[in-house]
Design a protein around this motif. Structure first.
Motif, PDB file in Angstrom:
ATOM      1  N   GLY A  56     -15.891 -15.976  11.128  1.00  0.00           N
ATOM      2  CA  GLY A  56     -15.938 -14.762  11.923  1.00  0.00           C
ATOM      3  C   GLY A  56     -14.593 -14.083  12.046  1.00  0.00           C
ATOM      4  N   VAL A  57     -13.512 -14.872  12.199  1.00  0.00           N
ATOM      5  CA  VAL A  57     -12.168 -14.299  12.303  1.00  0.00           C
ATOM      6  C   VAL A  57     -11.801 -13.551  11.034  1.00  0.00           C
ATOM      7  N   ILE A  58     -12.043 -14.186   9.880  1.00  0.00           N
ATOM      8  CA  ILE A  58     -11.724 -13.518   8.610  1.00  0.00           C
ATOM      9  C   ILE A  58     -12.582 -12.268   8.438  1.00  0.00           C
ATOM     10  N   ALA A  59     -13.887 -12.375   8.761  1.00  0.00           N
ATOM     11  CA  ALA A  59     -14.764 -11.209   8.631  1.00  0.00           C
ATOM     12  C   ALA A  59     -14.353 -10.094   9.578  1.00  0.00           C
ATOM     13  N   ALA A  60     -13.942 -10.463  10.810  1.00  0.00           N
ATOM     14  CA  ALA A  60     -13.552  -9.440  11.784  1.00  0.00           C
ATOM     15  C   ALA A  60     -12.301  -8.700  11.331  1.00  0.00           C
ATOM     16  N   THR A  79     -20.908  -2.439  11.284  1.00  0.00           N
ATOM     17  CA  THR A  79     -20.048  -3.128  10.322  1.00  0.00           C
ATOM     18  C   THR A  79     -18.921  -3.870  11.027  1.00  0.00           C
ATOM     19  N   ALA A  80     -18.261  -3.178  11.961  1.00  0.00           N
ATOM     20  CA  ALA A  80     -17.102  -3.778  12.610  1.00  0.00           C
ATOM     21  C   ALA A  80     -17.470  -4.896  13.577  1.00  0.00           C
ATOM     22  N   VAL A  81     -18.662  -4.830  14.155  1.00  0.00           N
ATOM     23  CA  VAL A  81     -19.072  -5.845  15.138  1.00  0.00           C
ATOM     24  C   VAL A  81     -20.159  -6.757  14.573  1.00  0.00           C
ATOM     25  N   GLY A  82     -21.174  -6.154  13.985  1.00  0.00           N
ATOM     26  CA  GLY A  82     -22.300  -6.946  13.510  1.00  0.00           C
ATOM     27  C   GLY A  82     -21.952  -7.856  12.355  1.00  0.00           C
ATOM     28  N   LEU A  83     -21.130  -7.383  11.414  1.00  0.00           N
ATOM     29  CA  LEU A  83     -20.783  -8.213  10.254  1.00  0.00           C
ATOM     30  C   LEU A  83     -20.054  -9.489  10.660  1.00  0.00           C
TER      31      LEU A  83
END
Length: 944
Positions: A863-867, A917-921
């Protein structure tokens, strides 16, 4: 470094790729997929791009030329391929030459035969008007053609693909599209409008290779048009006006000088010899005339090329960034092997060569797999691709240079993706590499500053180039790429800034964030990969949302929202019974119609009273004289007048968006109901003025001193014998009028029937209008359309539903695909990072951490990398999307007239998509990583 060392490095890289099959397959797929896509697109585009000879065959079959009588006695200007444009020279007042006079005296066929070599064969090309014919369910619109399908002359132009060619007058061949829509089959019969008593039997299926979706009936020569010409319902001209020309053996081909000679008589010529060997642009009068009047005639759109190159270039950059983490993780997993290489006497160049060798091996393998798979897939799915495109390939084109270039791009992509990991691996300490330890290195501030400069400079170049309307591929693509690469350079520093949030987070996310900061060499490439994928998704979203919003703003409604109208067909004007039947058909199928307004049209002249369907008068309102463009009414202005008009605001046209035009034209005839429904006005004063015989004017530019001016241009149709059309006579009349403010002026002037009669004009009711409480459903509209068509084939039913996006499914599909790529990139990149941090999970298990903590840690690592990638990708995606929209907006000038107003370019931000994208991904990536992480970790002995 010597060749022997490179050979050893490649051998080591190949063995490492075979040993780490999962990671190698991932990199190979990342490289092969874009190569497959580009190769498939290249093969399909090359195959669909007809050669000049193939294009000539599509147009004229095996004939030497196709010639059309356009305007006998006038000079025609045409492009070498008339499909690219034609025009008539002059304004019709020129003195005809002797040859032009002789051409007018006889029939077009006689005039043409006199201009061609003796022995030339003229075969009528019988493409006629559209009509309707019976189907399984009712009636449908079709095109008509007459042709002898047994002759080889039309082969390649229209081909018989099923059944047998018609051999009797009452037999026809049809296209597959007609069979699909009509639900008929070979052997069934269908009857044309006006010939219901003489049905035609379907004997065969034909195909137009250049238009597979064409709905057409093909009868024998003389079997269709002559019968329709004799029909009392559907009068058509049975005389041919186009011919396929077969020159006698030994005669010279119709070259460009011969085409120009025929143009001077009024013929439009499509010559096989000219298509195969076109003249220089300087020798084409059509292009010269177009340039004089400020129209662009360039064959290739540099704007489209710049957009295409930018999309392809950014996609390749995205693949490089996606493949980078795989090589970085591969290099880290091979640290001990690379350390042994360095300890055994290898220098930094050897270490770099081994990692770069992995890029070469996997890049070459991915390129080869992508090219071969693409060729195979295009070959297998060629029929499906042709059906979807609506045309046949000219040939299956495999261009060796194209394929080699694409394969080279795949190889270079793999090599570029391995560059940064190779440099990092060559700089590692040998002792740390052998012991498996690594030191934490702070981010280089100089590199971060350089990255920030690149972001600003790249964005400025890309947006500045696009805003200036310059389709410079280097500026647009280079600027966007520099901005994204600059963001990549800033990533390690930004990761460190994100790490400061860890103190405010619970245990698992705090550990994940600190781990990401501690291993920036692993985290930064993973974040860059997610950033690249998200940037593509955001760019697609902004671009498509902006294009859709642009179309929405450019949409011009012809009726009030939700309104329903029916108009009687041409040839039935003034038939109250027919219009009454049409109204009944609408009222039976649409509920809650409410008030009805009957709308009329103006007519003038004795001939119009006898034949109201001939369109023998054109009546329009005129602006006040001081507001009229000097070119108004000038048929073909000279270049000087055109240049002056470009700087005259009175001449800048905004098309129908300027208002004053609707479904019933710009002058409507009606009563108070028309005022209510068509113009949305409920003003007693306006109703009184209308009843008093005054015209209501809804645009103030058309009113002066209480009067509006109508211009009447009488145009008399030519007689059936082909007599010359008389010159139109123009006159103006002034009508007492009052100004009325309308919320939606779907017309400029409203007259009552009495006011029209007082002005010396006739009026004929041509349709009716309703404003139902709610727009009819799609089912009700289809039923009403069928009921209206049953009463009058030429009648039209209109339901104003406002703007409806034509590409909504395409946009949704493209956005969803880009989102899936972003999610996949997040999962792949964080999966590789998780594999690299396996020792950390093992340590947690050794100190007694239960499975839930390990799953949460893996989830938050993902999640950190994706965020971080989602936030940075959202920023990066804005630049190429906005640049492409600006460039596209400026490129519209090429397709507008010299006086047309260029609409403002719309930039729309899909906030819901960006938020998702910014939250859901990140949340989705976190959940998937947590679910897929094993609770139990197999403990392994630490390397010595």
């Amino acid at each position: 470094m010597r060749l022997t060392a490179w050979r050893s490095a490649l051998r080591i890289a190949r063995r490492d790729a075979v040993r780490a099959k999962g990671r190698s397959a991932l990199v190979l797929a990342m490289i092969a997929l874009p190569v497959l896509g580009v190769t498939g697109a290249d093969v399909m585009l090359r195959s669909a791009d007809l050669s000049p000879a193939e294009h000539a065959t599509r147009v004229m079959g095996r004939a030497d030329a196709m010639i059309t009588a356009s305007d006998l006695g006038r000079t025609i200007l045409q492009a070498p391929d008339p499909q690219s444009g034609t025009m008539t020279q002059g304004d019709g007042t020129e003195t005809p030459t002797a040859e032009q006079k002789r051409a007018r005296e006889g029939t077009p066929a006689e005039a043409l035969a006199a201009l061609l070599p003796p022995g030339t064969t003229l075969t009528p090309e019988g493409s006629g008007p559209r009509t309707t014919t019976t189907t399984k369910e009712g009636r449908m619109s079709v095109g008509l053609t007459e042709a002898d399908l047994t002759l080889p002359l039309r082969k390649g132009m229209v081909d018989l693909v099923g059944g047998s060619a018609p051999s009797q007058p009452q037999q026809i061949a049809v296209t597959q599209a007609f069979l699909d829509q009509s639900k008929l089959r070979i052997g069934d019969a269908t009857a044309l409008h006006g010939l219901e008593g003489k049905p035609y039997t379907i004997t065969g299926v034909v195909e137009y290779p250049g238009d597979l979706k064409r709905v057409e009936l093909v009868g024998r020569p003389g079997a269709l048009f002559q019968a329709l010409a004799e029909s009392p319902k559907d009068k058509v001209n049975a005389d041919p006006h186009s011919w396929l020309v077969s020159l006698p053996t030994g005669s010279a081909a119709l070259d460009w000088p011969a085409v120009l000679k025929l143009n001077q008589i009024g013929f439009v010529v499509t010559s096989r010899a000219v298509l195969v060997d076109p003249p220089a642009r300087a020798d084409v009068p059509y292009y010269t005339e177009m340039a004089k009047h400020g129209w662009s005639s360039a064959g290739v759109s540099t704007t489209a090329l710049a957009i295409l190159a930018t999309v392809v270039g950014m996609a390749l950059l995205e693949i490089v960034l996606l493949a980078g983490p795989a090589f970085a993780v591969g290099a880290r997993r091979s640290r001990r092997q690379l350390g042994l290489l360095a300890a055994g006497g290898g220098d930094r160049a050897h270490v770099r060569a081994v990692v770069l060798g992995g890029g070469v091996v996997l890049g070459l393998a991915g390129a080869m797999v992508g090219v071969v798979l693409a060729i195979a897939l295009v070959a297998v799915f060629r029929p499906l691709a042709e059906d979807l495109a609506g045309s046949r390939f000219g040939h299956f084109a495999l261009e060796p240079l194209d394929l080699l270039a694409i394969a080279a791009v795949g190889l270079v992509t793999g090599l570029l993706a391995a560059v940064v990991p190779a440099v990092q691996a060559s700089r590692q300490d040998v002792v740390e590499a052998l012991t498996g330890r690594g030191s934490i290195k702070p981010a280089n501030r100089i590199i971060a500053v350089l990255g920030l400069v690149m972001v600003v400079a790249g964005s400025t170049v890309a947006l500045g180039t696009a805003a200036a309307g310059r389709a410079v591929t280097v500026g647009l693509l280079g600027g966007s790429a520099i901005a994204e690469l600059g963001m990549v350079l800033c990533t390690p520093t930004l990761v460190g800034l994100f790490g400061r949030l860890g103190r405010m987070l619970p245990l698992s996310p705090r550990l994940a964030l600190r781990d990401a900061v501690r291993h920036r060499g692993r985290t930064a490439p993973a974040v860059a990969a997610v950033m690249a994928a998200v940037a593509g998704s955001v760019a697609v979203g902004i671009y498509t949302a902006s294009a859709d919003e642009q179309s929405r703003r450019d949409y011009v409604a012809m009726l009030p929202s939700g309104a329903v109208s029916v108009q009687i067909g041409w040839g039935t004007d003034g038939d109250p019974g027919r219009l009454s039947a049409l109204r009944d058909a609408v009222q039976r199928n649409v509920a809650d119609l409410g008030e009805r307004a009957d709308i009329g049209d103006l007519r003038t002249g004795e001939q119009c009273r006898q034949h109201p369907s001939r369109g023998c008068a054109y009546i329009r309102p005129l602006k006040r004289e001081e507001l009229r463009c000097p070119l108004d009414g000038v048929g073909r202005p000279d270049p000087g007048a055109m240049a002056a008009a470009r700087n005259d605001p009175r001449c800048h046209s905004d098309g129908l968006r300027s208002g004053g035009y609707g479904e019933f034209g710009n002058i409507a005839v009606g009563d108070a109901a028309a005022l209510h429904l068509l113009f949305g006005v409920h003003d007693p004063a306006a109703e009184q003025a209308l009843a008093a015989g005054k015209a209501l004017v809804f645009l103030p530019d058309y009113l002066k001193d209480g009067r509006t001016t109508l211009e009447i241009e009488n145009v008399t149709s030519p007689t059936s014998g082909g007599a010359a059309q008389p010159e139109p006579s123009t006159r103006q009349i002034a009508v007492d009028a009052v100004a009325v403010s309308s919320p939606h002026p779907y017309g400029t002037v409203l007259l009552s029937p009495a006011a029209a009669k007082a002005a010396g004009l006739d009026s004929v009711v041509v349709g009716s209008l309703w404003q139902p409480a709610a727009p009819p459903s799609s089912t009700a509209e289809q039923k009403t359309t069928a009921a209206v068509a049953a009463q009058d084939d030429g009648a039209s039913l209109t339901v104003e539903r406002g703007y409806r996006s034509n590409d909504s499914l395409f946009t949704i599909g493209l956005t969803a695909f880009a989102g899936l790529v972003a999610l996949g990139a997040a999962g792949i990149a964080t999966g590789l990072a998780a594999a690299d941090s396996q020792q950390d999970l093992t340590t947690l298990a050794a100190v007694g951490a239960h499975g839930g903590i390990r799953r949460r840690l893996s989830g938050f690592q993902c999640g950190v990398i994706a965020a971080m990638g989602a936030v940075l990708g959202t920023v990066c995606g804005v630049v190429p999307a906005v640049a492409l929209r600006l460039l596209e907006g400026q490129g519209q000038k090429r397709f507008l007239g010299p006086l047309d107003k260029v609409p403002d370019t719309v930039i729309a931000v899909p906030w819901a998509q960006l938020l998702a994208t910014a939250v859901g991904l990140p949340l989705l990536a976190l959940a998937l990583a947590a679910l897929l992480t094993r609770s139990r970790i197999t403990l392994t002995r630490r390397a010595a």
